[in-house]
Write an enzyme that holds these catalytic residues in place. Sequence first.
Site, PDB file in Angstrom:
ATOM      1  N   GLU A  47       7.852   7.141  -7.116  1.00 50.00           N
ATOM      2  CA  GLU A  47       8.874   6.807  -8.116  1.00 50.00           C
ATOM      3  C   GLU A  47       9.422   8.050  -8.811  1.00 50.00           C
ATOM      4  O   GLU A  47      10.572   8.053  -9.251  1.00 50.00           O
ATOM      5  CB  GLU A  47       8.307   5.826  -9.151  1.00 50.00           C
ATOM      6  N   PHE A 109      -2.219  -7.774 -14.477  1.00 43.23           N
ATOM      7  CA  PHE A 109      -2.195  -6.805 -13.380  1.00 43.23           C
ATOM      8  C   PHE A 109      -0.862  -6.065 -13.357  1.00 43.23           C
ATOM      9  O   PHE A 109       0.200  -6.679 -13.428  1.00 43.23           O
ATOM     10  CB  PHE A 109      -2.415  -7.538 -12.048  1.00 43.23           C
ATOM     11  N   GLN A 110      -0.925  -4.772 -13.266  1.00 42.30           N
ATOM     12  CA  GLN A 110       0.246  -3.891 -13.262  1.00 42.30           C
ATOM     13  C   GLN A 110       1.133  -4.103 -14.490  1.00 42.30           C
ATOM     14  O   GLN A 110       2.345  -4.002 -14.411  1.00 42.30           O
ATOM     15  CB  GLN A 110       1.043  -4.017 -11.961  1.00 42.30           C
ATOM     16  N   LYS A 159       9.569 -10.460 -14.412  1.00 41.32           N
ATOM     17  CA  LYS A 159       9.746 -11.159 -13.135  1.00 41.32           C
ATOM     18  C   LYS A 159      10.374 -12.543 -13.324  1.00 41.32           C
ATOM     19  O   LYS A 159      11.249 -12.950 -12.555  1.00 41.32           O
ATOM     20  CB  LYS A 159       8.384 -11.276 -12.454  1.00 41.32           C
ATOM     21  N   MET A 463       5.055  32.061 -11.678  1.00 39.95           N
ATOM     22  CA  MET A 463       5.455  32.337 -13.061  1.00 39.95           C
ATOM     23  C   MET A 463       4.236  32.382 -13.976  1.00 39.95           C
ATOM     24  O   MET A 463       4.143  33.250 -14.859  1.00 39.95           O
ATOM     25  CB  MET A 463       6.444  31.272 -13.546  1.00 39.95           C
TER      26      MET A 463
END
Lengths: 552, 85
Positions: A47, A109-110, A159, A463
């Site tokens: 993502e 969940f999630q 959802k 760096m």
Amino acid sequence: MNGAKLLIRCLEAEGVDTIFGYPGGAIMPVYDALLDSTIRHILCRHEQGCGFAAQGVARSTGRVGVCMATSGPGATNLITPLADAHIDSVPIVAITGQVPSSLIGTDAFQEADILGMTLPVVKMSWIVESADDIPTIVRDAFRIAQEGRPGPVLIDFPKNVGQATTDKEPIPPPARVDRPPAPDESDVARARELIAQAKRPVVYAGGGVVLADAIEEFRTFVDRGQFPVVHTLKGLGGVLPDNEGFLGMLGMHGLKAANLAVQESDLLICVGARFDDRATGKLDAFAPNAAVIHLDVDPAELGKLRRATVGVAGDIRPALTALTMTPDIEPWRRHCRELAETHAWCPPPSEQDHIDAPSLLRRLSERASEDTIFACDVGQHQMWVAQHVALNNPRKHLTSGGLGSMGFGLSAAMGAAFANPGTPVVCVTGDGSLMMNIQELATVRRYNIPVRILLFDNTALGMVRQWQELFFDNRESEVDLSDNPDFAQVAEAFGIPAVSIDRADQMELAIDHIVSDTGPVLVHVKIPRGDNVWPLVPPLAPNDRMLDGATS
Amino acid sequence: MTMMHTITITLDAQSASLQRLLGVIRRRGFDVLRLDISRTCTDGEFQGRLRLRGTRSIESLIRHITNIEEVQQVALIPAASIQAA
């Protein structure tokens, strides 16, 4: 129709043609609706890649980029691109799936409170509570992302809302986005007086110039005034690189002439820049004798870090037009030209065998077509691009300026390539940065995206290593990447042609691949581990205390 | 120097408008000493006042608050007015 179909129809109405996304449980209704849409979905492999690719669209075109993820970890993986877009003022609409409304707050969940997590890094955010609200929210999202100072917005989409029935229709966007309010005439008049009185003015311009779509007005303002000009990292390309007054980038890794001119100036005309610490160095020693005219669309920037003698809030386009004049500053112009000549870059000895990254970039800059887009990652190579590539428009230079997100470059290059078909796109990256989102090589291969990846490999986090060398008694701590994989083999494993070089006499061959190959290619360039970026202003030092290779 | 300030504010009552407001105040360097905000009877807005403490410019903070999409109005109450009240 259900809410998910309405969401997609609303995106179509906004003119969205590409979404960078990754599916999952809570966003499945939207992915089902996508099957019947004209919108092209690009499946990235993480993502974060989706978010940076959407930025590639937005940064290279000025249009809103769109990314999408599912709930929970999908959504949290978007936070870095959102924070990056926020600090660099990039218009992004992020759509995240969310667990059904009845489960929000139950540790489902999630489930993640993505709205709460992203509050500081978006201009606005919504949890969609009813499918009937979708048209208004999507219209507001695109309006807010673009108007005034652009930035990211987030739509969190439960959802059940996607599955609910609605008879609403998309709200068509207006034909054009409203311009910000014009500046106050009295402020402009006071600014004109300051310019007329100045003996040593310098224009200090940032990314706000291109965000205001004011490149033409800016160039006219600079050309008529024949002002010395310095750019921030994000402003590079505001004036053409061959402009006689252009002194380069200012700041920590800015060019000496740019920093010295700013420090000597008696008037700083700040256009769409924000006195960022990387530009100013020690703030109270920055341009110590200069009055300041500050032009910015965002009134909150005026006086935030440096008091403006005259603050001009609002649309900088008419402000620049109203300020266009020709002050009598010839001795100062001559002095600045002398500074530029005195402190011009010196090429390394021609007999050296190893590859000098600045030399390669300069040669690439000469050979690349003028419309080439350079998407950079973060680190030494990013500064070398800023110093050595002749950039002719800020939209041709995609760089994570504010947040400094390693892993930005490849995904941003992908987005730019989709949004600018036929335009060459070069991703300049480092061995540390590329590994942060290397999975996107699979996306490059899947869609045959013609991104040319120029990888500078110094087997270190260069760096950080440079800073440890200079400011931590050369005590290297966790910067060694000498066990890097063979990047050419990695690319080839993803199905992308690759070539490795490590000698100066191979540079032209490498550049041939970048400018001539028609498909994706990775050019792996091995450079010495100890090469540093010069000049460098030490942290919290004034900008005229620059170190270079000879003085450090 | 640490200063006290009082501001009045009206903002849309949306998903997280109060959290967004408080986040901006904290991030821009101010503490909230007192928060007196309530939802209006029409339910569409929050209205109220905040007592703040900080060392940075309150004018700058107000400009940042003004940038919050949900904010309709924000104003600084002059110190003299607070004393008179």
